[in-house]
Design an enzyme around this catalytic site. Structure first.
Site, mmCIF file in Angstrom:
data_model
loop_
_atom_site.group_PDB
_atom_site.id
_atom_site.type_symbol
_atom_site.label_atom_id
_atom_site.label_comp_id
_atom_site.label_asym_id
_atom_site.label_seq_id
_atom_site.Cartn_x
_atom_site.Cartn_y
_atom_site.Cartn_z
ATOM 1 N N LYS A 73 42.720 -47.317 44.728
ATOM 2 C CA LYS A 73 41.763 -46.224 44.461
ATOM 3 C C LYS A 73 42.239 -44.859 44.978
ATOM 4 C CE LYS A 73 37.413 -48.746 44.231
ATOM 5 N NZ LYS A 73 36.095 -48.955 44.832
ATOM 6 N N ASP A 109 31.662 -44.640 41.524
ATOM 7 C CA ASP A 109 31.034 -45.352 42.648
ATOM 8 C C ASP A 109 29.920 -44.509 43.270
ATOM 9 O OD1 ASP A 109 32.443 -47.718 42.595
ATOM 10 O OD2 ASP A 109 33.956 -47.091 44.041
HETATM 11 P P1 NAP Z 1 39.201 -50.286 51.485
HETATM 12 O O1 NAP Z 1 39.545 -48.919 51.013
HETATM 13 O O2 NAP Z 1 40.293 -51.278 51.651
HETATM 14 O O3 NAP Z 1 38.438 -50.125 52.894
HETATM 15 C C1 NAP Z 1 38.044 -51.239 53.629
HETATM 16 C C2 NAP Z 1 37.220 -50.812 54.834
HETATM 17 O O4 NAP Z 1 36.738 -51.996 55.460
HETATM 18 C C3 NAP Z 1 38.009 -50.069 55.894
HETATM 19 O O5 NAP Z 1 37.154 -49.180 56.543
HETATM 20 C C4 NAP Z 1 38.439 -51.178 56.845
HETATM 21 O O6 NAP Z 1 38.612 -50.788 58.178
HETATM 22 C C5 NAP Z 1 37.227 -52.066 56.803
HETATM 23 N N1 NAP Z 1 37.575 -53.454 57.130
HETATM 24 C C6 NAP Z 1 38.311 -54.299 56.365
HETATM 25 N N2 NAP Z 1 38.418 -55.499 56.988
HETATM 26 C C7 NAP Z 1 37.759 -55.384 58.165
HETATM 27 C C8 NAP Z 1 37.521 -56.276 59.237
HETATM 28 N N3 NAP Z 1 37.985 -57.516 59.238
HETATM 29 N N4 NAP Z 1 36.815 -55.846 60.298
HETATM 30 C C9 NAP Z 1 36.344 -54.584 60.306
HETATM 31 N N5 NAP Z 1 36.533 -53.688 59.319
HETATM 32 C C10 NAP Z 1 37.229 -54.086 58.253
HETATM 33 O O7 NAP Z 1 38.144 -50.973 50.528
HETATM 34 P P2 NAP Z 1 36.974 -50.253 49.684
HETATM 35 O O8 NAP Z 1 37.466 -49.868 48.350
HETATM 36 O O9 NAP Z 1 36.384 -49.212 50.547
HETATM 37 O O10 NAP Z 1 35.961 -51.470 49.441
HETATM 38 C C11 NAP Z 1 35.227 -51.984 50.536
HETATM 39 C C12 NAP Z 1 34.141 -52.951 50.068
HETATM 40 O O11 NAP Z 1 33.216 -52.296 49.216
HETATM 41 C C13 NAP Z 1 34.669 -54.152 49.275
HETATM 42 O O12 NAP Z 1 33.959 -55.293 49.699
HETATM 43 C C14 NAP Z 1 34.318 -53.807 47.833
HETATM 44 O O13 NAP Z 1 34.123 -54.963 47.044
HETATM 45 C C15 NAP Z 1 33.000 -53.078 48.050
HETATM 46 N N6 NAP Z 1 32.690 -52.175 46.930
HETATM 47 C C16 NAP Z 1 31.596 -52.467 46.173
HETATM 48 C C17 NAP Z 1 31.242 -51.641 45.127
HETATM 49 C C18 NAP Z 1 30.031 -51.963 44.310
HETATM 50 O O14 NAP Z 1 29.869 -51.397 43.224
HETATM 51 N N7 NAP Z 1 29.151 -52.817 44.765
HETATM 52 C C19 NAP Z 1 32.003 -50.502 44.841
HETATM 53 C C20 NAP Z 1 33.109 -50.230 45.645
HETATM 54 C C21 NAP Z 1 33.436 -51.066 46.687
HETATM 55 P P3 NAP Z 1 40.041 -50.255 58.747
HETATM 56 O O15 NAP Z 1 40.137 -48.839 58.304
HETATM 57 O O16 NAP Z 1 39.887 -50.435 60.202
HETATM 58 O O17 NAP Z 1 41.077 -51.141 58.126
#
Ligand code: NAP
Length: 476
Positions: A73, A109
């Site tokens: 992204k 989003d």
């Molecule tokens: P991303 O850019 O990879 O960011 C992940 C975030 O989660 C980071 O802040 C990361 O922290 C944190 N994280 C990951 N594993 C962790 C753990 N074990 N313990 C604590 N923190 C953790 O991913 P993203 O695109 O933001 O997506 C995140 C979530 O949102 C996903 O589950 C995705 O499916 C969901 N989402 C849903 C929608 C929807 O329409 N419902 C839309 C977009 C995203 P660090 O910085 O410390 O690594």
């Protein structure tokens, strides 16, 4: 493009991507729009292949565009021909529109997120918000909150450098909102708490670790919610996450990520088809049951070799219209070696490591029947992952039936390394070796929530029994 009714294509790209609900969702939406020839696929694209993939996409006019998910992204911004101003401000693109050979980046989003809040009549103006996470989704959420002039947003992240960077980026963009990083001892007037991390997602590594999960969300306990406050988890699978369970105990109303997923997909279609029609938004309630069916958890089949897991599994999957995977086949595909070659060349331990990875990946799937290797549940962590994410069925059989089915022969011994005479038990018959193996694993198999006695049943009949159990709701 809007004049074309059929033959168009779309895709979602990411890595991993097998768990994505996007294909189901976009095909439903295309059907509702009367585009029955529309095809949509989930494409695994590694970061190093992103540029090549996009170069090829520019030359495919049949594509309306693509959806973009983790980990592309943010990186994709530099690869596009144009990026819409909001997506540039957010710093993340989740939708690409292919228009006249040009790739144009959007972020739907943040619109999806706001639509969910608007549907629930949440008044954001002047309220305090707490957000967990600082990744791509968090950026969209922060942008939406700043846009709506919330009073303050606390951004809590494991990697604090990342949350600080976000706070610095959004503070000048939205001067009416205070962005900060640490929740005070008591935080009042909180109207909204949001989880934007994958902590609690089906199949995610930390999913079953209740202590680690509770610790991660411990800030919730210091928050005093407004009477109508909402807890919003962006995760859509499962719909009841640990974050929402904790929040509901504290008095928050709860919403999972499925509504946002649908809203952002609807926004994708508005952009792809150049439509401003609000009627698309009205179809949301009608497609929810279909989506929930698409999120059905996997059925795992366990039992010793010869129990019929692969045969029954593929019949069962076919009858349910689900996918079928066999963990042994996943291991072979990953390693490029047969199971017996891995045992011979690298030993059982190396096989178990690969097998555990295959089980954990399968646990993240939906609508899938999974045939587990006979010893897969003996490896530490696999049984817990299976029990958490799906339904475990034990296919029971007497040793005599197993031997009959395996038709144990010299050839069979070659592909079943654990039936081959080990140095220590070279004198023991194959039947006894099989019996000993079953005895050693029986306690684990008996942990299954369902057992099917298969001795006198053909594979079709076993599959029928399992389907009957599902239809009777015994799996709920
Ligand atoms: P991303 O850019 O990879 O960011 C992940 C975030 O989660 C980071 O802040 C990361 O922290 C944190 N994280 C990951 N594993 C962790 C753990 N074990 N313990 C604590 N923190 C953790 O991913 P993203 O695109 O933001 O997506 C995140 C979530 O949102 C996903 O589950 C995705 O499916 C969901 N989402 C849903 C929608 C929807 O329409 N419902 C839309 C977009 C995203 P660090 O910085 O410390 O690594």
């Amino acid at each position: 493009m809007s004049g074309t009714k059929g033959g168009l294509k779309g895709a979602v790209i990411g890595n991993p991507i097998s768990h994505s609900l996007s294909p189901v969702l976009h095909l439903i939406l295309a059907e509702r729009l009367g585009m029955r020839d529309f095809t949509y696929s989930a494409v695994e694209v590694l970061p190093r292949d992103l540029r090549t993939y996009l170069d090829e996409l520019r030359c495919c006019p049949e594509f309306v565009g693509i959806n973009v998910t983790v980990p592309h992204k943010e990186a994709i911004l530099a690869e596009l021909d144009e990026v819409i101003v909001q997506a540039r401000a957010i710093g993340a693109v989740n939708l690409v529109h292919l228009k006249d050979g040009k790739l144009i980046g959007h972020n739907t989003d943040y619109i999806g997120f706001l639509r969910v809040l608007d549907d629930r009549k949440i008044k954001l103006h002047d309220c305090n918000v707490v957000v967990w996470g600082a990744g791509g989704a968090a950026k969209a959420v922060l942008h939406a909150l700043g846009w709506r002039h919330v009073a303050s947003v606390a951004v809590l992240n494991r990697d604090q450098a990342r949350s600080k960077a976000l706070i610095s980026a959004f503070t000048p963009l939205f001067p009416k909102t205070r962005f900060y990083g640490v929740v005070p001892a008591v935080l009042t007037r909180v109207g909204l708490v949001v989880n934007t991390t994958p902590v609690g997602m089906r199949g995610y590594a930390m999913e079953g670790d209740i202590n680690a999960t509770s610790e991660f969300f411990s800030g919730l306990a210091r928050i005093s919610p407004e009477p109508d406050a909402l807890a919003f988890d962006l995760i859509y699978n499962p719909e009841r996450t640990p974050f929402l369970s904790l929040a509901s105990h504290l008095g928050f109303r709860c919403v999972a990520g499925l509504d946002m997923l649908v809203h952002q997909a609807i926004e994708s279609w508005k952009i792809w088809t150049n439509s401003t029609s609000e009627s698309l938004g009205e179809i949301l309630p009608s497609i929810m049951p279909e989506l929930r069916r698409a999120l059905a958890p996997p059925i795992f089949l366990c039992g010793p070799m010869g129990a019929g897991k692969s045969t029954v599994g593929s019949i069962l999957a076919q009858r349910l219209g689900w996918d079928f995977v066999d963990t042994d086949c996943l291991v072979e595909a990953e390693s490029g070696l047969s199971v017996s070659e891995i045992f011979e060349q690298q030993g059982e331990q190396a096989f178990r490591v690969l097998e555990k990875k295959a089980v954990l990946n399968s646990a993240a799937r939906t609508r899938t029947v999974v045939a587990l290797g006979g010893g897969a549940l003996m490896t530490d962590g696999t049984l817990a992952a299976v029990e958490r994410s799906g339904i475990l069925v034990y296919l029971e059989a007497k040793t005599s039936a197993l031997v009959r089915r395996l038709q144990v022969s010299e050839n069979e011994l070659k592909v079943r390394p654990l039936l081959s005479p080990a140095k220590s038990d070279g004198q023991i018959s194959v039947d006894s070796r099989l019996e000993n193996l079953v005895k050693a694993r029986q306690a684990i198999y008996l942990r299954a929530s369902h057992r099917v006695q298969t001795d006198n049943l053909e594979p079709n009949a076993v599959a029928a029994v399992i389907i009957r159990l599902t239809e009777e709701g015994e799996f709920s």
